[in-house]
Design a protein around this motif. Structure first.
Motif, PDB file in Angstrom:
ATOM      1  N   THR A 184       5.408  20.562  15.299  1.00 52.64           N
ATOM      2  CA  THR A 184       6.464  21.117  16.153  1.00 52.64           C
ATOM      3  C   THR A 184       6.139  22.550  16.565  1.00 52.64           C
ATOM      4  O   THR A 184       6.520  22.982  17.655  1.00 52.64           O
ATOM      5  CB  THR A 184       7.834  21.082  15.450  1.00 52.64           C
ATOM      6  N   GLU A 185       5.445  23.282  15.691  1.00 49.54           N
ATOM      7  CA  GLU A 185       5.039  24.651  16.021  1.00 49.54           C
ATOM      8  C   GLU A 185       3.977  24.646  17.115  1.00 49.54           C
ATOM      9  O   GLU A 185       4.063  25.394  18.104  1.00 49.54           O
ATOM     10  CB  GLU A 185       4.493  25.348  14.765  1.00 49.54           C
TER      11      GLU A 185
ATOM     12  N   LYS B 234       2.474  13.956  27.546  1.00 55.82           N
ATOM     13  CA  LYS B 234       3.787  14.081  28.195  1.00 55.82           C
ATOM     14  C   LYS B 234       4.831  14.514  27.181  1.00 55.82           C
ATOM     15  O   LYS B 234       5.774  15.246  27.495  1.00 55.82           O
ATOM     16  CB  LYS B 234       4.198  12.757  28.840  1.00 55.82           C
ATOM     17  N   GLY B 235       4.653  14.066  25.943  1.00 57.71           N
ATOM     18  CA  GLY B 235       5.566  14.447  24.878  1.00 57.71           C
ATOM     19  C   GLY B 235       5.044  14.014  23.526  1.00 57.71           C
ATOM     20  O   GLY B 235       4.103  13.216  23.434  1.00 57.71           O
ATOM     21  N   VAL B 236       5.646  14.556  22.473  1.00 60.52           N
ATOM     22  CA  VAL B 236       5.261  14.259  21.092  1.00 60.52           C
ATOM     23  C   VAL B 236       6.490  13.743  20.348  1.00 60.52           C
ATOM     24  O   VAL B 236       7.585  14.297  20.492  1.00 60.52           O
ATOM     25  CB  VAL B 236       4.719  15.520  20.385  1.00 60.52           C
ATOM     26  N   ILE B 237       6.301  12.681  19.577  1.00 61.68           N
ATOM     27  CA  ILE B 237       7.347  12.160  18.697  1.00 61.68           C
ATOM     28  C   ILE B 237       6.786  12.237  17.280  1.00 61.68           C
ATOM     29  O   ILE B 237       5.735  11.660  16.993  1.00 61.68           O
ATOM     30  CB  ILE B 237       7.711  10.708  19.048  1.00 61.68           C
ATOM     31  N   THR B 238       7.473  12.943  16.369  1.00 58.95           N
ATOM     32  CA  THR B 238       6.862  13.246  15.083  1.00 58.95           C
ATOM     33  C   THR B 238       7.912  13.387  13.990  1.00 58.95           C
ATOM     34  O   THR B 238       9.113  13.466  14.269  1.00 58.95           O
ATOM     35  CB  THR B 238       6.040  14.556  15.191  1.00 58.95           C
ATOM     36  N   ASP B 239       7.457  13.419  12.738  1.00 55.92           N
ATOM     37  CA  ASP B 239       8.317  13.847  11.641  1.00 55.92           C
ATOM     38  C   ASP B 239       7.637  14.964  10.846  1.00 55.92           C
ATOM     39  O   ASP B 239       7.992  15.266   9.716  1.00 55.92           O
ATOM     40  CB  ASP B 239       8.712  12.672  10.733  1.00 55.92           C
TER      41      ASP B 239
ATOM     42  N   PRO C   8      13.444  26.099  12.214  1.00 55.89           N
ATOM     43  CA  PRO C   8      14.476  26.049  13.256  1.00 55.89           C
ATOM     44  C   PRO C   8      14.123  26.846  14.505  1.00 55.89           C
ATOM     45  O   PRO C   8      14.670  26.572  15.581  1.00 55.89           O
ATOM     46  CB  PRO C   8      15.718  26.622  12.565  1.00 55.89           C
ATOM     47  N   GLU C   9      13.202  27.791  14.374  1.00 51.19           N
ATOM     48  CA  GLU C   9      12.795  28.552  15.562  1.00 51.19           C
ATOM     49  C   GLU C   9      12.135  27.658  16.600  1.00 51.19           C
ATOM     50  O   GLU C   9      12.167  27.961  17.804  1.00 51.19           O
ATOM     51  CB  GLU C   9      11.865  29.712  15.173  1.00 51.19           C
ATOM     52  N   THR C  10      11.552  26.526  16.161  1.00 50.67           N
ATOM     53  CA  THR C  10      10.956  25.600  17.137  1.00 50.67           C
ATOM     54  C   THR C  10      12.029  24.878  17.946  1.00 50.67           C
ATOM     55  O   THR C  10      11.765  24.401  19.048  1.00 50.67           O
ATOM     56  CB  THR C  10      10.052  24.548  16.455  1.00 50.67           C
TER      57      THR C  10
END
Length: 368
Positions: A288-289, A278-283, A308-310
Motif C-alpha cells: 500500500t505504501e 490499473k490497480g492493486v488488490i492486496t492484504d 493509515p497515512e496510505t
C-alpha cells in the motif's frame, strides 16, 4: 568508532535496510567513524524471497546467516535468539538496528536488550490495533524495549507518546522502503514468461493475498477470487502466489484465463507490474505504501491498517474482508474515479540519510 549490528530476515527487511547500508557507506567515504555487521537471520530462505533482493538492491553479503528459517513461530523465534545471542557476544555493538515487524525484529530486539545493548527500531510506533496479527504483537513487544524509534509518520509518533515514550527518543525520519522505491524506479523491468505476455500499461490488475483470514478458509478464498474476477471487467489479474495460498487454490481447482497465477517475483519485477497496473488488490501493508507513492489505485482487503497515512494521503482504501465489499470500489476504479496521491511527509527518498545522521550524532557523543 561506532559499531552497529543491522538485522534483516524477510523480504520487507531487505528493502528497508538497503538504503541504510548505502547511507553508511557514503558517510564512511567522507571519513565517518562508523561500521556495521549485517546479520541475516535466515527467516526467509527461498531465493526469490531473499537472494534476489540482495542482488537487485546491491546489498552486500551478510557477515553471518543464522539460518533460522522454517518451523513454527515459536521454533523460529527461539532459533533466531540462540544464534543472535552468540553473534552479539562475539561481536558486541553499540547499537542493534531492527526494521519492520517480522519475527526476526522481535527475536533480535529481545536478545540485544537481555545483553544490555541499545536497540533502534526503524518503522517504530505503527499500530493496526489487531492483536490477531503476529506482526502487531511483534511491534508492541519490540517498541516496549526499544531505545530509539525511527518513525514513518506523525501517527506513529502519537502512538509512542501515548504509552510514555519521551520525545527525545522519537525520530521522525520518513520511510526507508520509499527510499528504495525512489532509488530503483528507473531499474524496474518486466517479468518474462507466457503469463506476462500481452499485458499493457494500465490494462491489468495486480493482486496479492497471504493473510490467513483471506486464504485459509476454502469457501472464503473461492468467494474472494470470484468477486475479484467479477469486479475487474475484462482485465487480466496477475497474482504472485504465496506457497501456502497456492496449495489452497490447487485444492479448490480454481482456474480462469484472466487469473494469471505466477511464482513470487523479485523486487524489480514486482514493482514494475505495480507501477504499470490499473490497480492493486492486496492484504499487505508494504504494498500500500509503494502503490501510493507510485499513484496506483490500491484496494486493501483488511479491516484495519497500521499505515493509515496510505488511506489519508495515499491511494489506498480499506474495504474489509467481505468479498461483497469489492463491487463498489472496483466499479469506481474502472470508472476512473479514484483518488490521487497527495504526498506523505518525509517520504522523499532521504530517510536513510537522516537515520545515519542521527545515529552519528547520538553515538559519537556517547563514545567520546
Amino acid at each position: 568508532m561506532i559499531n552497529l549490528t543491522i538485522v534483516a530476515g524477510a523480504r520487507p527487511n531487505f528493502i528497508k535496510i538497503a538504503p541504510i547500508l548505502n547511507a553508511i557507506k557514503q558517510r564512511q567515504e567522507k571519513g565517518a567513524n562508523i561500521r556495521y555487521r549485517l546479520v541475516h537471520t535466515g527467516q526467509h530462505y527461498d531465493k526469490k524471497m531473499s537472494g534476489d533482493f540482495f542482488e537487485q538492491l546491491n546489498i552486500p553479503e551478510p557477515h553471518i546467516n543464522l539460518e533460522a528459517g522454517g518451523g513454527t513461530q515459536a521454533e523460529q523465534t527461539a532459533a533466531i535468539m540462540v544464534g543472535f545471542e552468540k553473534e552479539l557476544i562475539q561481536n558486541r555493538p553499540d547499537l542493534v538496528i531492527v526494521v519492520g515487524d517480522v519475527t526476526s525484529t522481535l527475536a533480535c530486539s529481545i536478545t540485544a536488550k537481555k545483553l544490555v545493548i541499545d536497540v533502534a527500531h526503524v518503522e517504530g510506533g505503527i499500530r493496526s490495533g489487531d492483536l490477531s496479527m503476529p506482526e502487531e504483537v511483534n511491534r508492541i513487544v519490540t517498541d516496549s524495549i526499544t531505545d530509539h524509534f525511527f518513525t514513518t509518520s506523525e501517527i506513529a509518533n502519537k502512538h509512542l507518546k501515548a504509552v510514555g515514550v519521551h520525545e527525545s527518543r522519537i525520530h521522525f525520519v520518513g520511510n526507508t522502503m520509499i527510499d528504495t522505491l525512489i532509488a530503483n524506479q528507473n531499474r524496474f523491468f518486466s517479468p518474462e514468461g507466457p503469463q506476462f505476455e500481452g499485458l499493457k500499461e494500465k490494462s491489468y490488475f495486480v493482486m496479492t493475498m497471504h493473510r490467513p483470514a483471506n486464504v485459509d478458509a476454502e469457501h472464503k478464498l473461492r468467494a474472494l477470487i470470484d468477486a475479484i474476477l467479477e469486479g475487474t471487467g475484462d482485465y487480466p489479474v496477475v497474482f504472485p502466489v504465496h506457497p501456502r495460498t497456492a496449495q489452497n487454490l490447487a485444492k479448490l481447482g480454481i482456474s480462469n484465463k484472466r487469473l494469471r497465477m505466477v511464482e513470487p517475483l523479485s523486487y524489480l519485477e514486482f514493482n514494475y507490474l505495480v507501477k504499470n497496473a490499473k490497480g492493486v488488490i492486496t492484504d499487505s501493508g508494504g504494498i500500500t505504501e509503494e502503490a501510493s507513492v507510485m499513484n496506483v489505485p490500491c484496494i486493501t482487503m483488511r479491516d484495519n491498517t497500521e499505515r493509515p497515512e496510505t488511506v489519508n494521503l495515499g491511494t489506498n482504501e480499506l474495504v474489509g474482508t467481505n468479498p461483497d465489499n469489492l463491487r463498489e470500489p472496483l466499479g469506481r476504479l474502472l470508472a476512473g474515479k479514484w483518488k490521487s496521491y497527495r504526498g506523505i511527509p518525509l517520504w522523499d527518498g532521504k530517510t536513510a540519510d537522516r537515520i545515519v545522521e542521527i545515529i552519528l550524532s547520538i553515538y559519537s557523543n556517547n563514545n567520546n
